[in-house]
Scaffold this active site. Structure first.
Site, mmCIF file in Angstrom:
data_model
loop_
_atom_site.group_PDB
_atom_site.id
_atom_site.type_symbol
_atom_site.label_atom_id
_atom_site.label_comp_id
_atom_site.label_asym_id
_atom_site.label_seq_id
_atom_site.Cartn_x
_atom_site.Cartn_y
_atom_site.Cartn_z
ATOM 1 N N HIS A 96 -2.846 -9.468 -8.609
ATOM 2 C CA HIS A 96 -4.426 -9.163 -8.935
ATOM 3 C C HIS A 96 -4.843 -8.311 -10.077
ATOM 4 O O HIS A 96 -5.846 -8.424 -10.370
ATOM 5 C CB HIS A 96 -4.964 -8.652 -7.692
ATOM 6 C CG HIS A 96 -6.238 -9.552 -7.432
ATOM 7 N ND1 HIS A 96 -7.073 -9.848 -6.199
ATOM 8 C CD2 HIS A 96 -7.058 -10.382 -8.274
ATOM 9 C CE1 HIS A 96 -8.093 -10.472 -6.395
ATOM 10 N NE2 HIS A 96 -8.163 -10.873 -7.577
ATOM 11 N N ASP A 119 -11.140 -11.699 -0.758
ATOM 12 C CA ASP A 119 -9.892 -10.839 -0.695
ATOM 13 C C ASP A 119 -9.651 -10.160 0.592
ATOM 14 O O ASP A 119 -10.749 -9.834 0.959
ATOM 15 C CB ASP A 119 -9.707 -9.866 -1.810
ATOM 16 C CG ASP A 119 -8.479 -9.180 -2.233
ATOM 17 O OD1 ASP A 119 -8.177 -8.943 -3.350
ATOM 18 O OD2 ASP A 119 -7.377 -9.207 -1.421
ATOM 19 N N HIS A 121 -8.258 -7.274 0.769
ATOM 20 C CA HIS A 121 -8.470 -6.033 0.043
ATOM 21 C C HIS A 121 -9.785 -5.894 -0.969
ATOM 22 O O HIS A 121 -10.153 -6.764 -1.581
ATOM 23 C CB HIS A 121 -7.158 -5.715 -0.639
ATOM 24 C CG HIS A 121 -5.749 -5.985 0.233
ATOM 25 N ND1 HIS A 121 -5.183 -7.246 0.261
ATOM 26 C CD2 HIS A 121 -5.310 -5.091 1.157
ATOM 27 C CE1 HIS A 121 -4.373 -7.536 1.101
ATOM 28 N NE2 HIS A 121 -4.235 -6.034 1.654
ATOM 29 N N ASP A 123 -9.469 -3.714 -3.739
ATOM 30 C CA ASP A 123 -8.930 -3.537 -5.027
ATOM 31 C C ASP A 123 -9.696 -2.898 -6.178
ATOM 32 O O ASP A 123 -9.679 -3.070 -7.221
ATOM 33 C CB ASP A 123 -8.446 -4.974 -5.715
ATOM 34 C CG ASP A 123 -7.545 -5.849 -5.172
ATOM 35 O OD1 ASP A 123 -6.643 -5.322 -3.980
ATOM 36 O OD2 ASP A 123 -7.286 -7.028 -5.288
ATOM 37 N N ASP A 227 -8.077 -13.998 -4.027
ATOM 38 C CA ASP A 227 -6.679 -13.411 -3.863
ATOM 39 C C ASP A 227 -6.279 -14.356 -2.479
ATOM 40 O O ASP A 227 -7.109 -14.205 -1.518
ATOM 41 C CB ASP A 227 -6.963 -11.961 -3.452
ATOM 42 C CG ASP A 227 -5.514 -11.162 -2.977
ATOM 43 O OD1 ASP A 227 -5.192 -10.076 -3.391
ATOM 44 O OD2 ASP A 227 -4.760 -12.107 -2.481
ATOM 45 N N ASP A 229 -4.500 -13.800 -0.354
ATOM 46 C CA ASP A 229 -4.494 -13.091 0.962
ATOM 47 C C ASP A 229 -5.718 -12.982 1.642
ATOM 48 O O ASP A 229 -5.842 -12.410 2.933
ATOM 49 C CB ASP A 229 -3.684 -11.943 0.905
ATOM 50 C CG ASP A 229 -4.259 -10.787 0.179
ATOM 51 O OD1 ASP A 229 -3.612 -9.919 -0.417
ATOM 52 O OD2 ASP A 229 -5.523 -10.592 0.116
ATOM 53 N N GLU A 272 -1.846 -13.419 -6.268
ATOM 54 C CA GLU A 272 -1.052 -13.113 -5.171
ATOM 55 C C GLU A 272 -0.116 -13.950 -4.363
ATOM 56 O O GLU A 272 0.274 -13.682 -3.289
ATOM 57 C CB GLU A 272 -1.532 -12.246 -4.162
ATOM 58 C CG GLU A 272 -2.391 -10.777 -4.859
ATOM 59 C CD GLU A 272 -1.404 -9.706 -5.190
ATOM 60 O OE1 GLU A 272 -0.432 -9.915 -5.064
ATOM 61 O OE2 GLU A 272 -1.917 -8.838 -6.081
HETATM 62 N N1 LIG Z 1 -3.249 -7.644 -2.232
HETATM 63 C C1 LIG Z 1 -3.353 -6.535 -2.565
HETATM 64 N N2 LIG Z 1 -4.634 -6.219 -2.925
HETATM 65 O O1 LIG Z 1 -5.597 -7.413 -2.936
HETATM 66 N N3 LIG Z 1 -2.651 -5.467 -2.554
HETATM 67 C C2 LIG Z 1 -2.951 -4.114 -2.784
HETATM 68 C C3 LIG Z 1 -4.027 -3.500 -1.705
HETATM 69 C C4 LIG Z 1 -3.851 -1.981 -1.321
HETATM 70 N N4 LIG Z 1 -5.062 -1.520 -0.936
HETATM 71 MN MN LIG Z 2 -6.369 -8.473 -4.482
HETATM 72 MN MN LIG Z 3 -5.228 -8.871 -1.410
#
Ligand SMILES: N/C(=N\O)NCCC[NH3+]
Ligand SMILES: [Mn+2]
Ligand SMILES: [Mn+2]
Ligand SMILES: [Mn+2]
Length: 313
Positions: A96, A119, A121, A123, A227, A229, A272
């Site tokens: 990402h 996402d 997360h 980021d 993302d 995930d 990702e």
């Molecule tokens: N997938 C991730 N970000 O979207 N990994 C890093 C996140 C760590 N806070």
């Molecule tokens: Mn991300």
């Molecule tokens: Mn993520």
């Protein structure tokens, strides 16, 4: 709408090898043909020749700033160029940190862009709030004007101008937010629709609220940074930081269909996917689910469609 595909074989924003293989894996699974089979005009611009900086370093705990910075600069130029051809950009990552370049390049071409960040997360760690020092957890911090006082100058990132206001960013899908990120989100009042909001209001309301927040008049170019995930790990096992309790496939498809239906979706990041994680079944599932989402970003809908002028035989 014309789609321009750019491959971003990049993994240096995090520590697991493999995200650089995702663009080719998505192509090998039939990405281009699937889009064409649904009447979508697509041009594949190939993969960017990204390189690892020979004498990269670690500044504080931030890893590979020169490599990430050089990649982002190349990504930015490519995204800007494809937008100039009046195409919607489909940027296939890659981790990402690719979004530093894709958002910056989008801003160069369409400065009134708004961002929908899908996402698990946020980021938005700064180099100082990040625990891991992996830049894929920081991309937004380099781009948001209100955070610049907290961003140290990093070699390789000098060219990135903060270009986004916090009010032009909205999150969907959050469920693993670091304390520093939570502080930033609250301090800047960033609309953040976590999985709790998805459960409370339902995906339709969440998507409506996110768009209303960043684009109340429905007239801004949209950058969706997706993302994978964000989707539940049972759908996307081959990704570096899976988090339980993610979006269902239907919720993911709904977000993509609504964004595409605005007619203003200008850049889509797909980040990702890591084909080196999990077994062959996991990789196949991950690629398959990602292709489902990508097709809806590009205009395919579950309601079906027909080309203009089509008459029932
Ligand atoms: N997938 C991730 N970000 O979207 N990994 C890093 C996140 C760590 N806070
Ligand atoms: Mn991300
Ligand atoms: Mn993520
Ligand atoms: Mn700077």
């Amino acid at each position: 709408q014309e789609i321009g595909v750019i491959g971003i074989p990049f993994s240096k924003g995090q520590s697991r090898h493999g995200t650089d293989l995702a663009p080719q894996k998505l192509r090998e699974a039939g990405l281009i043909k699937k889009l064409e089979d649904h009447g979508i005009n697509v041009t594949d611009f190939g993969d960017l020749p990204l390189e690892t900086h020979p004498d990269d370093l670690q500044i504080g705990n931030t890893k590979n700033p020169k490599t990430v910075g050089a990649a982002s600069e190349m990504i930015a130029k490519s995204v800007q160029g494809i937008l100039k051809e009046n195409k919607t950009v489909l940027a296939l990552g890659g981790d990402h940190s690719m979004a530093i370049g894709s958002i910056y390049g989008h801003w160069l071409a369409q400065p009134d862009l708004v961002i929908i960040w899908v996402d698990a997360h946020a980021d938005i760690n700064t180099p100082l709030t990040s625990g891991s020092g992996n830049m894929h957890g920081m991309p937004l911090s380099f781009l948001i004007k209100e955070l610049q006082q907290y961003i140290p100058e990093l070699p390789g990132l000098e060219y990135v101008k903060p270009c986004i206001s916090a009010k032009n960013l909205a999150y969907i899908g959050l469920r693993d937010v670091d304390p520093g990120e939570r502080k930033i989100i609250e301090m800047l009042g960033i609309p953040a629709f976590s999985m709790q909001e998805v459960d409370r209001f339902g995906i339709k309301e969440v998507v409506d609220m996110a768009l209303k927040a960043v684009d109340p008049n429905g007239d801004k170019p949209i950058h969706m940074s997706f993302d994978v995930d964000a989707l539940d790990p049972t759908l996307i096992p081959s990704t570096g930081t899976p988090v339980h309790g993610g979006l269902s496939l239907r919720e993911g498809l709904y977000i993509a269909e609504v964004m595409a239906a605005t007619g203003r979706l200008s850049v889509v990041d797909i980040a990702e996917v890591n084909p080196m994680l999990g077994d062959a079944k996991d990789v196949a599932k991950t690629i398959d689910m990602t292709l489902e989402v990508i097709q809806r970003c590009c205009g395919r809908t579950r309601r079906g469609a027909y080309p203009p002028g089509y008459t029932v035989p």
